[in-house]
Write a protein that holds these residues in place. Sequence first.
Motif, PDB file in Angstrom:
ATOM      1  N   ARG A 236       0.855  -1.186   0.000  1.00 21.84           N
ATOM      2  CA  ARG A 236       0.000   0.000   0.000  1.00 21.84           C
ATOM      3  C   ARG A 236       0.892   1.237   0.000  1.00 21.84           C
ATOM      4  O   ARG A 236       1.685   1.427   0.915  1.00 21.84           O
ATOM      5  CB  ARG A 236      -0.910   0.023   1.242  1.00 21.84           C
ATOM      6  CG  ARG A 236      -2.084  -0.946   1.186  1.00 21.84           C
ATOM      7  CD  ARG A 236      -2.997  -0.732   2.400  1.00 21.84           C
ATOM      8  NE  ARG A 236      -4.197  -1.542   2.344  1.00 21.84           N
ATOM      9  CZ  ARG A 236      -4.300  -2.775   2.855  1.00 21.84           C
ATOM     10  NH1 ARG A 236      -3.266  -3.313   3.480  1.00 21.84           N
ATOM     11  NH2 ARG A 236      -5.427  -3.451   2.774  1.00 21.84           N
ATOM     12  N   TRP A 238       0.880   5.336  -0.013  1.00 21.11           N
ATOM     13  CA  TRP A 238       0.062   6.521   0.253  1.00 21.11           C
ATOM     14  C   TRP A 238       0.855   7.791  -0.044  1.00 21.11           C
ATOM     15  O   TRP A 238       2.046   7.872   0.312  1.00 21.11           O
ATOM     16  CB  TRP A 238      -0.349   6.579   1.725  1.00 21.11           C
ATOM     17  CG  TRP A 238      -1.207   5.458   2.203  1.00 21.11           C
ATOM     18  CD1 TRP A 238      -1.974   4.609   1.463  1.00 21.11           C
ATOM     19  CD2 TRP A 238      -1.411   5.067   3.573  1.00 21.11           C
ATOM     20  NE1 TRP A 238      -2.625   3.720   2.276  1.00 21.11           N
ATOM     21  CE2 TRP A 238      -2.293   3.984   3.581  1.00 21.11           C
ATOM     22  CE3 TRP A 238      -0.909   5.549   4.788  1.00 21.11           C
ATOM     23  CZ2 TRP A 238      -2.707   3.363   4.757  1.00 21.11           C
ATOM     24  CZ3 TRP A 238      -1.316   4.928   5.957  1.00 21.11           C
ATOM     25  CH2 TRP A 238      -2.208   3.853   5.949  1.00 21.11           C
ATOM     26  N   GLY A 242      -1.003  14.127   1.617  1.00 22.47           N
ATOM     27  CA  GLY A 242      -2.387  14.126   2.081  1.00 22.47           C
ATOM     28  C   GLY A 242      -2.638  13.227   3.269  1.00 22.47           C
ATOM     29  O   GLY A 242      -3.785  13.023   3.665  1.00 22.47           O
ATOM     30  N   TYR A 243      -1.566  12.712   3.861  1.00 25.07           N
ATOM     31  CA  TYR A 243      -1.729  11.736   4.938  1.00 25.07           C
ATOM     32  C   TYR A 243      -2.292  12.383   6.202  1.00 25.07           C
ATOM     33  O   TYR A 243      -1.852  13.444   6.632  1.00 25.07           O
ATOM     34  CB  TYR A 243      -0.381  11.090   5.269  1.00 25.07           C
ATOM     35  CG  TYR A 243      -0.399  10.282   6.546  1.00 25.07           C
ATOM     36  CD1 TYR A 243      -1.068   9.071   6.611  1.00 25.07           C
ATOM     37  CD2 TYR A 243       0.227  10.767   7.695  1.00 25.07           C
ATOM     38  CE1 TYR A 243      -1.101   8.338   7.787  1.00 25.07           C
ATOM     39  CE2 TYR A 243       0.208  10.031   8.875  1.00 25.07           C
ATOM     40  CZ  TYR A 243      -0.457   8.815   8.917  1.00 25.07           C
ATOM     41  OH  TYR A 243      -0.496   8.109  10.080  1.00 25.07           O
ATOM     42  N   GLN A 249      -6.852   6.249   3.538  1.00 28.16           N
ATOM     43  CA  GLN A 249      -5.980   7.147   2.787  1.00 28.16           C
ATOM     44  C   GLN A 249      -6.134   6.926   1.279  1.00 28.16           C
ATOM     45  O   GLN A 249      -6.477   5.834   0.827  1.00 28.16           O
ATOM     46  CB  GLN A 249      -4.513   6.895   3.169  1.00 28.16           C
ATOM     47  CG  GLN A 249      -4.244   6.922   4.660  1.00 28.16           C
ATOM     48  CD  GLN A 249      -4.521   8.273   5.300  1.00 28.16           C
ATOM     49  OE1 GLN A 249      -4.034   9.299   4.833  1.00 28.16           O
ATOM     50  NE2 GLN A 249      -5.306   8.268   6.369  1.00 28.16           N
ATOM     51  N   ASP A 250      -5.867   7.995   0.535  1.00 25.03           N
ATOM     52  CA  ASP A 250      -5.698   7.856  -0.899  1.00 25.03           C
ATOM     53  C   ASP A 250      -4.490   6.945  -1.129  1.00 25.03           C
ATOM     54  O   ASP A 250      -3.590   6.889  -0.293  1.00 25.03           O
ATOM     55  CB  ASP A 250      -5.455   9.238  -1.511  1.00 25.03           C
ATOM     56  CG  ASP A 250      -5.481   9.221  -3.018  1.00 25.03           C
ATOM     57  OD1 ASP A 250      -6.053   8.271  -3.594  1.00 25.03           O
ATOM     58  OD2 ASP A 250      -4.926  10.152  -3.633  1.00 25.03           O
ATOM     59  N   SER A 251      -4.462   6.230  -2.251  1.00 28.04           N
ATOM     60  CA  SER A 251      -3.370   5.279  -2.413  1.00 28.04           C
ATOM     61  C   SER A 251      -2.993   5.083  -3.871  1.00 28.04           C
ATOM     62  O   SER A 251      -3.817   5.234  -4.776  1.00 28.04           O
ATOM     63  CB  SER A 251      -3.738   3.922  -1.796  1.00 28.04           C
ATOM     64  OG  SER A 251      -4.893   3.393  -2.418  1.00 28.04           O
ATOM     65  N   GLN A 255      -6.104  -0.164  -4.461  1.00 24.88           N
ATOM     66  CA  GLN A 255      -7.186   0.160  -3.532  1.00 24.88           C
ATOM     67  C   GLN A 255      -8.433   0.644  -4.271  1.00 24.88           C
ATOM     68  O   GLN A 255      -9.549   0.439  -3.815  1.00 24.88           O
ATOM     69  CB  GLN A 255      -6.727   1.210  -2.520  1.00 24.88           C
ATOM     70  CG  GLN A 255      -7.687   1.377  -1.339  1.00 24.88           C
ATOM     71  CD  GLN A 255      -7.847   0.098  -0.524  1.00 24.88           C
ATOM     72  OE1 GLN A 255      -6.872  -0.576  -0.231  1.00 24.88           O
ATOM     73  NE2 GLN A 255      -9.076  -0.255  -0.176  1.00 24.88           N
ATOM     74  N   ILE A 256      -8.238   1.300  -5.422  1.00 23.87           N
ATOM     75  CA  ILE A 256      -9.378   1.733  -6.240  1.00 23.87           C
ATOM     76  C   ILE A 256     -10.242   0.530  -6.595  1.00 23.87           C
ATOM     77  O   ILE A 256     -11.475   0.588  -6.526  1.00 23.87           O
ATOM     78  CB  ILE A 256      -8.880   2.432  -7.524  1.00 23.87           C
ATOM     79  CG1 ILE A 256      -8.186   3.757  -7.187  1.00 23.87           C
ATOM     80  CG2 ILE A 256     -10.021   2.669  -8.504  1.00 23.87           C
ATOM     81  CD1 ILE A 256      -7.452   4.376  -8.345  1.00 23.87           C
ATOM     82  N   ASP A 259     -11.938  -0.859  -3.346  1.00 19.54           N
ATOM     83  CA  ASP A 259     -13.057  -0.012  -2.935  1.00 19.54           C
ATOM     84  C   ASP A 259     -14.273  -0.243  -3.820  1.00 19.54           C
ATOM     85  O   ASP A 259     -15.413  -0.298  -3.327  1.00 19.54           O
ATOM     86  CB  ASP A 259     -12.649   1.468  -2.985  1.00 19.54           C
ATOM     87  CG  ASP A 259     -11.651   1.834  -1.901  1.00 19.54           C
ATOM     88  OD1 ASP A 259     -11.492   1.048  -0.941  1.00 19.54           O
ATOM     89  OD2 ASP A 259     -11.020   2.907  -2.010  1.00 19.54           O
ATOM     90  N   LYS A 282      -8.344   4.293 -14.106  1.00 20.03           N
ATOM     91  CA  LYS A 282      -7.795   4.969 -12.922  1.00 20.03           C
ATOM     92  C   LYS A 282      -6.704   4.126 -12.259  1.00 20.03           C
ATOM     93  O   LYS A 282      -5.689   4.654 -11.788  1.00 20.03           O
ATOM     94  CB  LYS A 282      -8.917   5.264 -11.920  1.00 20.03           C
ATOM     95  CG  LYS A 282      -9.872   6.365 -12.359  1.00 20.03           C
ATOM     96  CD  LYS A 282     -11.017   6.529 -11.370  1.00 20.03           C
ATOM     97  CE  LYS A 282     -12.000   7.589 -11.827  1.00 20.03           C
ATOM     98  NZ  LYS A 282     -13.173   7.687 -10.908  1.00 20.03           N
ATOM     99  N   ARG A 286      -2.691   5.047 -11.708  1.00 27.26           N
ATOM    100  CA  ARG A 286      -2.016   4.996 -10.409  1.00 27.26           C
ATOM    101  C   ARG A 286      -0.748   4.148 -10.475  1.00 27.26           C
ATOM    102  O   ARG A 286       0.281   4.494  -9.899  1.00 27.26           O
ATOM    103  CB  ARG A 286      -2.970   4.462  -9.338  1.00 27.26           C
ATOM    104  CG  ARG A 286      -4.053   5.461  -8.939  1.00 27.26           C
ATOM    105  CD  ARG A 286      -3.413   6.745  -8.416  1.00 27.26           C
ATOM    106  NE  ARG A 286      -4.360   7.765  -8.065  1.00 27.26           N
ATOM    107  CZ  ARG A 286      -4.859   7.938  -6.844  1.00 27.26           C
ATOM    108  NH1 ARG A 286      -4.512   7.125  -5.863  1.00 27.26           N
ATOM    109  NH2 ARG A 286      -5.699   8.913  -6.595  1.00 27.26           N
TER     110      ARG A 286
END
Length: 300
Positions: A236, A238, A242-243, A249-251, A255-256, A259, A282, A286
């Motif tokens: 993962r 991050w 933005g943490y 958290q955004d990653s 994770q997209i 989710d 997306k 990433r």
Amino acid sequence: MTSKSEIVLQTDIKGLRLIKRGKVRDIYDCGQHLLMVVTDRLSAFDVVLPSGIPSKGEILTRLSVFWFRLVEDIIGNHLVSAEVNDFPGITGQEDRAILSGRAMLVKKATPLLVECIVRGYITGSGWKDYQRSGCICDIPLPEGLQESQRLPQPLFTPSTKADTGHDVNISFAETVSIVGAEMAETLKRLSIDIYNRAASHALSRGIIIADTKFEFGLYDNGLILIDEVLTPDSSRFWPAAGYAPGRGQDSFDKQIVRDYLLTLDWAQTYPGPVLPDDVVSKTADRYRQILEILTSDTKR
């Protein structure tokens, strides 16, 4: 890199004997060595999905080669070459084109039957475990930790290694029963050392490595690092900018996809659902972004 129309979900390399198709990798026998081909297949919740991610195999290969070299003073690895011209028995232009950038010639190591997970932050299944028991994999933690909070020190939380179905977290005592006490301690030390080296590098480029998993094998009576290393499939990532603890958290990983899958009425068993085009796009973006951030010469 490959386009969407060129997604490689499976390979059939002429003249080489296929040994195994894993969740993502096709493994061929090359005599003295193995050829590990990284496809664009994607697994989530330990299920291989019918949708592939364009250029994923190339990105994972480039990242693994980068990390193998960065940590080779900590432990040797199975990489012999990632150059298609070094692969024996590859004669067809079509096969060369498929393999270029997405395959590694590797040593024939004997894999150890545990996956070595290191957690630097409390997230995912570790967060759920902590909420339920105050522990992660039977390791007691302080009260009052928040989701995504940095742990007091990185935790070694191994799991079983499964080609199909779900991996299962195991205790350190269970790890000892599988590989022996001395090897279990060695795996713990090396895993945390590699994680710390990688986490320091990533943070210098604005990336937090929340957790990751390593695989090790035996070769010529010695221990080496095998499989993939610190890719979006096994880690993962991050953005540090933005943490903030107390939330997810955004990653820069899959994770997209996780989710999206959690919004579905799906039991996390085969067959997996087809991913919408926007989720595929997306996720591919990433993967490309984290490759550039981690391997570029410029610190961020």
